[in-house]
Design a protein around this motif. Structure first.
Motif, PDB file in Angstrom:
ATOM      1  N   GLY A   1      30.178   0.112 -50.474  1.00 54.60           N
ATOM      2  CA  GLY A   1      29.605   1.449 -50.370  1.00 54.60           C
ATOM      3  C   GLY A   1      29.108   2.013 -51.687  1.00 54.60           C
ATOM      4  N   ALA A   2      29.176   1.215 -52.764  1.00 56.22           N
ATOM      5  CA  ALA A   2      28.757   1.720 -54.072  1.00 56.22           C
ATOM      6  C   ALA A   2      27.246   1.922 -54.156  1.00 56.22           C
ATOM      7  N   GLY A   3      26.502   1.209 -53.308  1.00 61.16           N
ATOM      8  CA  GLY A   3      25.045   1.327 -53.349  1.00 61.16           C
ATOM      9  C   GLY A   3      24.369   0.049 -53.829  1.00 61.16           C
ATOM     10  N   LYS A   4      25.105  -1.051 -53.865  1.00 61.22           N
ATOM     11  CA  LYS A   4      24.554  -2.307 -54.370  1.00 61.22           C
ATOM     12  C   LYS A   4      23.449  -2.855 -53.468  1.00 61.22           C
ATOM     13  N   THR A   5      23.744  -2.940 -52.177  1.00 61.86           N
ATOM     14  CA  THR A   5      22.747  -3.494 -51.256  1.00 61.86           C
ATOM     15  C   THR A   5      21.493  -2.630 -51.230  1.00 61.86           C
ATOM     16  N   THR A   6      21.680  -1.336 -51.226  1.00 63.26           N
ATOM     17  CA  THR A   6      20.530  -0.436 -51.215  1.00 63.26           C
ATOM     18  C   THR A   6      19.653  -0.678 -52.436  1.00 63.26           C
TER      19      THR A   6
ATOM     20  N   PHE B   1      19.481   8.629 -47.839  1.00 66.80           N
ATOM     21  CA  PHE B   1      19.331   8.480 -46.386  1.00 66.80           C
ATOM     22  C   PHE B   1      19.675   9.835 -45.796  1.00 66.80           C
TER      23      PHE B   1
ATOM     24  N   GLN C   1      13.787   0.470 -44.500  1.00 66.31           N
ATOM     25  CA  GLN C   1      14.624   1.675 -44.471  1.00 66.31           C
ATOM     26  C   GLN C   1      15.005   2.093 -45.886  1.00 66.31           C
TER      27      GLN C   1
ATOM     28  N   ALA D   1      22.615   7.278 -51.476  1.00 58.55           N
ATOM     29  CA  ALA D   1      23.196   5.933 -51.589  1.00 58.55           C
ATOM     30  C   ALA D   1      23.075   5.398 -53.010  1.00 58.55           C
TER      31      ALA D   1
HETATM   32  N1  LIG Z   1      20.061   2.303 -43.509  1.00 64.54           N
HETATM   33  C1  LIG Z   1      20.990   3.181 -43.888  1.00 64.54           C
HETATM   34  N2  LIG Z   1      21.055   4.405 -43.321  1.00 64.54           N
HETATM   35  C2  LIG Z   1      21.985   5.298 -43.705  1.00 64.54           C
HETATM   36  N3  LIG Z   1      22.896   5.076 -44.659  1.00 64.54           N
HETATM   37  C3  LIG Z   1      22.898   3.892 -45.277  1.00 64.54           C
HETATM   38  C4  LIG Z   1      21.943   2.879 -44.929  1.00 64.54           C
HETATM   39  N4  LIG Z   1      22.177   1.794 -45.703  1.00 64.54           N
HETATM   40  C5  LIG Z   1      23.221   2.118 -46.497  1.00 64.54           C
HETATM   41  N5  LIG Z   1      23.653   3.370 -46.250  1.00 64.54           N
HETATM   42  C6  LIG Z   1      24.762   4.057 -46.944  1.00 64.54           C
HETATM   43  O1  LIG Z   1      24.539   4.004 -48.328  1.00 64.54           O
HETATM   44  C7  LIG Z   1      25.747   3.793 -49.034  1.00 64.54           C
HETATM   45  C8  LIG Z   1      25.627   2.576 -49.901  1.00 64.54           C
HETATM   46  O2  LIG Z   1      25.590   1.428 -49.073  1.00 64.54           O
HETATM   47  P1  LIG Z   1      25.301  -0.027 -49.629  1.00 64.54           P
HETATM   48  O3  LIG Z   1      24.102   0.014 -50.501  1.00 64.54           O
HETATM   49  O4  LIG Z   1      25.261  -0.933 -48.469  1.00 64.54           O
HETATM   50  O5  LIG Z   1      26.600  -0.288 -50.511  1.00 64.54           O
HETATM   51  P2  LIG Z   1      27.224  -1.673 -51.015  1.00 64.54           P
HETATM   52  O6  LIG Z   1      26.209  -2.732 -50.818  1.00 64.54           O
HETATM   53  O7  LIG Z   1      27.539  -1.431 -52.440  1.00 64.54           O
HETATM   54  O8  LIG Z   1      28.440  -1.905 -50.205  1.00 64.54           O
HETATM   55  C9  LIG Z   1      26.836   3.686 -47.991  1.00 64.54           C
HETATM   56  O9  LIG Z   1      27.479   4.930 -47.888  1.00 64.54           O
HETATM   57  C10 LIG Z   1      26.091   3.352 -46.728  1.00 64.54           C
HETATM   58  O10 LIG Z   1      26.750   3.852 -45.603  1.00 64.54           O
END
Ligand SMILES: Nc1ncnc2c1ncn2[C@@H]1O[C@H](COP(=O)(O)OP(=O)(O)O)[C@@H](O)[C@H]1O
Ligand SMILES: [Mg+2]
Lengths: 312, 256
Positions: A45-50, A19, B256, A24
């Protein structure tokens, strides 16, 4: 149910998501086989959701390669999504509709007929134990009920792969156990699933295989048992001292275990025989406030790999 | 197209739960406006020197303008808060796009829904106009698509904007600086020619003035073809730009 070939349901090589300047997901490799329950274990914040969003074809891959159900998310998004079930981290239920209507309309998004959608909605409400609430509004439902409803919704298209992003985060223990029971049943029925969690007990109970994620990378991979065997000892002796005794105690712990971790409030002694180590602690004249012998968990694996605990 | 229809189905299902609440205003708005402005104010206008506006009773002059304005108000209501809350709080659109439905299908479905919604209020409005003798059946029916188009010319660009928002902070601003001024200065209540000369060219590129002009041309008769083409062109342009912009903003927010 799943594809007849034995090709993986998901195959990622050097999968990367940036991003802007922030990374991420940083070049991760993994694959998920049909029939498997696969987990991503890692802190916030590990990147799981991403990662889950990339698999779910709602987040374009920045770099590396990703194949889902044998297709390319860049070009086949709608066809892939047609065969996925998605339980997002944040519930996305429609509060203007009833419980049943939420399922009905979702079935329509997959081009099911109203009749088929209604039949499946009934079965699924039964499965997630919400039949009595079918005609109720969504808003008064408890967090656990909403979560179960989202899971039912994710199953309405009879997906080849179910994606669960932190299915039980924020729920009370009772609601979590009820959910685990349902997910365990799905697993028994052969539904392939990928879940993310920062609860080590959830990962241990539900995952056949998992990867430990930290700071956008995968730091270990294996079965829950295998990871514990590889990165921790069989048992852990936990010692808690009064603050004034702490310094003196720490000096005398040396050699008591294969490895010693110091947490803010306690010491973890990794050893094959926790009771023996506890006896030795006593023999050395140490008088801890609390003594606990337990089996090692994935939490210990995470601590070993990253020097931090999963939930800060 | 199939997927856009699904999104429309969702909107209709949702409307089925809420339509009763809006029913009152749907009927009341035209009745009150036509009564107060048309009949009340009209008595003075029609009684003054020329007798009506250019020989037309004030009610007949005013009603098509109110019809178009009513479409604008409805469009504004449908395209601000519901869109923002749908993407920010209920995550309705995120739920849709984790199925085969794509962001542009969502936009197309919303456009279909807006047509339905605008048609409902416009049909009711024309029915009330007929009741008050403010128009006759032929022009009445013809004015309905004009009202729908006028509403869409507002709704589509506003939808595109609303989906980028995370709070409702900007919506009162839109109302205060766009919707209300246009309501007053778009020729609804008095002919556009009475605006200061400087403002007239501006008015002619805003959607409402063109919607009012077209609806009134139909109602009173003697529609100037060149003017009608201009009116339609402006309205269609707003719709097209709004649609393209919304496809971009929905995609940006959802993928995104
Ligand atoms: N749409 C976005 N724009 C910018 N940064 C993002 C976005 N989505 C996630 N991030 C960043 O990517 C990193 C991983 O987030 P995420 O995948 O949500 O982690 P988890 O699900 O493991 O908690 C975090 O630092 C978060 O702030
Ligand atoms: Mg997450």
């Amino acid at each position: 149910m799943s594809s007849p070939t034995s090709e993986p349901l998901v195959l990622a090589r050097g999968l990367t998501k940036r991003f802007g300047a922030a990374t991420a997901v940083d070049g991760i490799d993994f694959q998920v086989a049909a029939g498997e329950a696969f987990g991503f274990l890692g802190p916030n914040g590990a990147g799981k959701t991403t990662t889950m969003r990339m698999i779910g074809c709602v987040s374009p891959v920045t770099d590396g390669s990703l194949t889902v159900l044998g297709m390319d998310p860049r070009t086949d998004g709608p066809r892939i999504r047609a065969r996925l079930g998605v339980v997002p981290q944040q519930d996305s239920l429609d509060t203007e509709l009833t419980v049943e209507e939420n399922l009905l309309i979702y079935g329509r998004y997959f081009d099911l007929s109203y009749r088929e959608s209604r039949t499946r909605a009934k079965e699924l409400l039964d499965f997630v134990q919400l039949t009595e609430r079918a005609q109720d509004a969504v808003e008064p439902l408890s967090g656990g009920m909403k979560r179960r409803l989202v899971i039912a919704r994710g199953l309405i298209n009879q997906p080849d792969l179910l994606l669960l992003d932190e299915p039980t985060t924020g729920l009370d223990p009772q609601a979590r156990h009820l959910l685990w029971d349902r997910l365990y049943r799905l697993k028994q029925q052969g539904v392939s699933l990928i879940l993310t969690t920062h609860y080590m007990d959830e990962a241990e109970q539900l995952c056949d295989r998992l990867v430990v994620m930290d700071k956008a990378r995968i730091v270990a991979e294996g079965s829950p048992r295998g990871l514990i065997d590889q990165y921790a000892t069989r048992e852990v002796l936990e010692l808690r001292f009064r603050p004034e005794d702490q310094a003196a105690a720490e000096a005398q712990l040396g050699g008591l275990a294969e490895r010693i971790e110091r947490l803010p409030d306690r010491y973890l002694l990794y050893t094959t025989d926790g009771d023996a180590a506890a006896v030795e602690v006593h023999e050395r004249g140490l008088r801890p406030d609390q003594v606990l012998v337990r089996r090692s968990t994935l939490e210990d694996v995470f601590l070993r790999l990253t020097g931090r605990t999963l939930i800060e | 197209m199939n997927h856009a229809i699904r999104v429309l189905e969702y909107q209709l299902l949702s409307y089925r739960r809420t339509w009763r609440g809006g029913l009152f205003t749907t009927f009341l708005a035209p009745v009150m406006f036509l009564l107060a402005m048309g009949l009340g104010l009209g008595t003075f206008v029609d009684g003054s020197a020329g007798g009506g506006l250019g020989g037309v009773p004030y009610l007949v002059f005013l009603a098509p303008g109110l019809l178009a304005s009513n479409a604008m108000q409805t469009a504004a209501g449908e395209s601000m808060y519901p869109i923002m809350s749908g993407i920010t709080w209920n995550r309705i659109y995120q739920a849709m796009t984790s199925t085969p439905i794509r962001p542009r299908d969502v936009v197309a479905g919303l456009a279909l829904w807006l047509v339905v919604r605008l048609a409902i209020v416009s049909v009711v409005f024309v029915a009330v106009m007929l009741l008050f003798g403010a128009t006759s059946i032929g022009p009445g029916v013809l004015m309905i698509p004009v009202a729908i188009l006028t509403g869409l010319a507002f709704a589509l660009p506003i939808v595109a904007f609303s989906v980028t928002q995370r709070t409702d902070a900007m919506f009162p601003v839109i109302n205060r600086f766009i919707i209300v001024p246009l309501f007053i200065f778009s020729g609804t209540f008095f002919p556009l020619e009475q605006l200061p000369a400087l403002l007239q060219p501006i008015a002619w590129v805003t959607p409402l003035a063109n919607g009012v002009s077209l609806a009134r041309g139909i109602a009173i008769g003697g529609l100037d073809p060149a003017l009608a083409v201009w009116n339609l062109g402006v309205l269609v342009a707003y719709c097209a730009v709004g649609l393209a912009w919304a496809s971009r903003t929905f995609h940006r927010r959802l993928v995104q």
